[in-house]
Design a protein around this motif. Structure first.
Motif, PDB file in Angstrom:
ATOM      1  N   UNK A  31       0.837  -1.199   0.000  1.00 33.63           N
ATOM      2  CA  UNK A  31       0.000   0.000   0.000  1.00 33.63           C
ATOM      3  C   UNK A  31       0.876   1.254   0.000  1.00 33.63           C
ATOM      4  N   UNK A  32       1.915   1.250   0.800  1.00 35.54           N
ATOM      5  CA  UNK A  32       2.838   2.400   0.852  1.00 35.54           C
ATOM      6  C   UNK A  32       3.473   2.652  -0.506  1.00 35.54           C
ATOM      7  N   UNK A  33       3.808   1.558  -1.229  1.00 39.68           N
ATOM      8  CA  UNK A  33       4.383   1.683  -2.564  1.00 39.68           C
ATOM      9  C   UNK A  33       3.363   2.281  -3.537  1.00 39.68           C
ATOM     10  N   UNK A  34       2.121   1.835  -3.434  1.00 34.69           N
ATOM     11  CA  UNK A  34       1.056   2.378  -4.296  1.00 34.69           C
ATOM     12  C   UNK A  34       0.875   3.867  -4.029  1.00 34.69           C
ATOM     13  N   UNK A  35       0.882   4.232  -2.753  1.00 43.20           N
ATOM     14  CA  UNK A  35       0.718   5.645  -2.393  1.00 43.20           C
ATOM     15  C   UNK A  35       1.870   6.488  -2.940  1.00 43.20           C
ATOM     16  N   UNK A  36       3.063   5.920  -2.904  1.00 43.02           N
ATOM     17  CA  UNK A  36       4.234   6.622  -3.434  1.00 43.02           C
ATOM     18  C   UNK A  36       4.066   6.899  -4.928  1.00 43.02           C
ATOM     19  N   UNK A  37       3.562   5.902  -5.640  1.00 41.79           N
ATOM     20  CA  UNK A  37       3.355   6.054  -7.087  1.00 41.79           C
ATOM     21  C   UNK A  37       2.246   7.066  -7.368  1.00 41.79           C
ATOM     22  N   UNK A  38       1.175   7.015  -6.586  1.00 44.73           N
ATOM     23  CA  UNK A  38       0.063   7.953  -6.774  1.00 44.73           C
ATOM     24  C   UNK A  38       0.514   9.392  -6.502  1.00 44.73           C
ATOM     25  N   UNK A  39       1.353   9.574  -5.494  1.00 39.07           N
ATOM     26  CA  UNK A  39       1.868  10.918  -5.207  1.00 39.07           C
ATOM     27  C   UNK A  39       2.738  11.412  -6.368  1.00 39.07           C
ATOM     28  N   UNK A  40       3.509  10.498  -6.951  1.00 38.73           N
ATOM     29  CA  UNK A  40       4.350  10.862  -8.096  1.00 38.73           C
ATOM     30  C   UNK A  40       3.485  11.262  -9.285  1.00 38.73           C
ATOM     31  N   UNK A  41       2.412  10.505  -9.489  1.00 37.19           N
ATOM     32  CA  UNK A  41       1.482  10.833 -10.583  1.00 37.19           C
ATOM     33  C   UNK A  41       0.878  12.214 -10.355  1.00 37.19           C
ATOM     34  N   UNK A  42       0.480  12.471  -9.116  1.00 36.44           N
ATOM     35  CA  UNK A  42      -0.127  13.758  -8.770  1.00 36.44           C
ATOM     36  C   UNK A  42       0.828  14.915  -9.051  1.00 36.44           C
ATOM     37  N   UNK A  43       2.136  14.682  -8.836  1.00 33.64           N
ATOM     38  CA  UNK A  43       3.150  15.730  -9.027  1.00 33.64           C
ATOM     39  C   UNK A  43       3.750  15.727 -10.437  1.00 33.64           C
ATOM     40  N   UNK A  44       3.203  14.853 -11.313  1.00 31.63           N
ATOM     41  CA  UNK A  44       3.721  14.741 -12.688  1.00 31.63           C
ATOM     42  C   UNK A  44       5.181  14.300 -12.740  1.00 31.63           C
ATOM     43  N   UNK A  45       5.574  13.485 -11.794  1.00 33.50           N
ATOM     44  CA  UNK A  45       6.937  12.963 -11.767  1.00 33.50           C
ATOM     45  C   UNK A  45       7.018  11.683 -12.592  1.00 33.50           C
TER      46      UNK A  45
END
Length: 551
Positions: free
Chosen positions: A412-426
């Protein structure tokens, strides 16, 4: 000598003046569709520096906020309750709209009981034994509120502390016919300290699913002991002569069949206006078309083409269907036909809890108890999920995050990390992205295919009539049409099987559904049946001289 238009304006103004000049602190207006309610609101609060307008439909909040911009604070009931509770408790108030569904699931697992908590709150079953379970689970989930229990909480608080009831120069309440017992309790409290104006129409009651009842508007309008001074707005400024006539046909037929018992007796009259008269003469009939279901989008396209030839200028279209599935079919088919200015309107609350609901909460706070509760259901077997809920329900129950397997938490933490990256356009790894989509059961191939299809179509020869591709079209259900209007309204799947829920008995709700649909139109209504072999019941209730049947 005054002409009929001048006389009509004077007559309409009499009804406005009666309301505006009345010294009554508590007023209730029964206003049919398109009778100038918003214009009246503007006049009521014109010189008020601190006014509040309440409704319970988000889209109506948006519309009224625009119309009353700078004149009034406009809120939903739960939004208002949230602000009041926050002010009174000096605490941050968090709302999760589906909290009632979460705790309903908990009750099924932990109590083996199917409990409708919204029903308990809406109907003021204050002593119901199940409220204690709700409060316990609510506290466990970091004291989030749902839409119904936050209104319940602020109402209970103000009943015990009437000195805390907020003060305004004027309070306006819209769509009062769709209020339930709980919501009426809150309005009654506000009316103890404030000038208050209620507005509604028992012929437009659509929200029985939330325990709303017309008894409240009927009591306050028809009984002196309610303390409210009653008024009406009879003149329809929106609809054409034929539509107003059809509405009166339906109401009189219903009453002759002993339906609409207790209805507030009021006039619904066509407003004599030079511009509206011209539109009425151009649209003297309601169009009725019998077709097969798969031909309905084609029928709509055909009619829009005819309207475009008549108008030779822009116009708006509203398409109403009984079910969301039907709206989706029509949306997809019309899009494939080249219409590219389509908006779907869905006002009914989402009744499904998704993994994304939980992940969004955890994006805000990775220790959020409610967020971990939601995602745990998607990552655990039924047996393990039940075990975790049981442990969480014990006295001083452990937080769910502490009960989960380490590997699940890491995932779940890994998924959240990816979602945050998507949100920031990283930039993110393609394999990580696909894994997240698969976890959320989002088919990347389907979305890629839809994107490519759109791109291919955008560069290929345009299909359909170029003159109507950009016509603004809104597609919605009957409930979703509340508060909307358009030049041309298509009422689709106009069949007894959809418009009359009980095949044996027509209900008041069925009648209200049809009346609301019919009165969205400013110019013309097109009724499209999906049964070419049968004439529908409500059509027979309308004077046949008002109907143009097309083959």
């Amino acid at each position: 000598m005054e002409n009929k238009y001048t006389l009509a304006k004077k007559e309409k103004q009499k009804y406005f003046d009666a309301i505006l000049k009345s010294p009554s602190k508590k007023k209730i207006i029964v206003a049919g569709p398109g009778t100038g309610k918003t214009d009246l609101f503007k006049k009521v609060i014109k010189d008020k520096s601190n006014s509040l307008t309440l409704t319970f439909v988000n889209t109506l909040v948006e519309d009224l906020s625009l119309e009353l911009c700078g004149l009034s604070e406009v809120r939903t009931l739960h939004g208002f309750a949230r602000s009041i509770l926050s002010s009174l408790t000096k605490n941050e108030i968090k709302i999760f709209p589906k909290l009632n569904l979460i705790i309903k699931e908990d009750a099924k697992t932990l109590l083996a009981k199917d409990i409708d908590f919204d029903n308990i709150f809406y109907n003021r079953k204050d002593k119901d034994e199940n409220i204690d379970f709700y409060k316990k689970r609510k506290k466990y989930y970091d004291n989030y509120y749902g839409y119904s229990d936050i209104i319940f909480a602020v109402t209970k608080y103000l009943e015990k502390n009437e000195n805390k009831i907020p003060s305004y120069d004027q309070i306006l309440v819209d769509e009062f016919q769709d209020f339930n017992k709980l919501e009426v309790s809150l309005i009654d409290l506000l009316s103890k300290k404030n000038y208050i104006l209620l507005s509604g129409d028992d012929d437009q009651a659509l929200y029985d699913f939330k325990s709303a009842s017309t008894q409240y508007i009927r009591h306050k309008h028809g009984n002196q002991d309610s303390g409210f001074t009653p008024f009406t707005l009879p003149y329809c400024l929106r609809c054409t002569n034929v539509i107003v006539g059809a509405v009166n046909d339906i109401i009189s037929t219903a009453q002759s069949k002993k339906l609409l018992i207790g209805r507030i007796q009021k006039e619904y009259l066509y407003f004599d206006d030079e511009k509206k008269d011209k539109i009425s003469s151009q649209n003297p009939k309601i169009i009725y078309v019998q077709s097969y279901a798969n031909q309905i989008p084609w029928r709509i396209e055909q009619q829009i083409n005819l309207i475009a030839k008549e108008n030779r200028t822009k116009f708006s279209v509203l398409i109403i269907s009984p079910t969301k599935t039907q709206t989706n079919i029509i949306t997809k088919t019309l899009t494939n036909k080249g219409f590219n200015n389509i908006e779907t309107v869905d006002k009914k609350a989402d009744k499904e809890i998704t993994l994304l609901d939980g992940l969004k909460l955890l994006l805000e706070n990775n220790k959020d108890s409610l967020g971990w509760r939601i995602i745990s259901k998607f990552f655990l077997s039924n047996k393990d999920f039940k075990s975790i809920l049981e442990k969480s329900n014990k006295e001083n129950g452990e937080k769910i995050i502490n009960l989960l397997d380490k590997n699940i938490k890491l995932k779940v933490i890994q998924i959240l990390k990816i979602l945050r990256a998507i949100k920031k356009n990283e930039n993110i790894e393609e394999t990580d992205f696909i894994e997240v989509l698969n976890t959320m059961k989002i088919n990347p191939l389907k979305h890629a295919s839809n994107y490519l299809k759109k791109e291919i179509n955008s560069s290929s020869k345009k299909i359909g009539n170029p003159g109507i591709r950009k016509i603004p079209i809104k597609i919605t259900t009957i409930q979703g049409s509340k508060g909307l209007s358009a030049d041309y309204v298509f009422i689709t799947y106009f069949d007894d099987q959809y418009f009359i829920k009980n095949k044996v008995n027509i209900s008041d709700q069925d009648i209200c559904n049809f009346l609301v649909s019919l009165t969205r139109a400013k110019k013309r209504v097109v009724l499209i049946s999906s049964n070419p072999n049968r004439e529908q019941t409500f059509l027979k209730w309308i004077n046949p001289n008002r109907i143009d049947k097309l083959s």
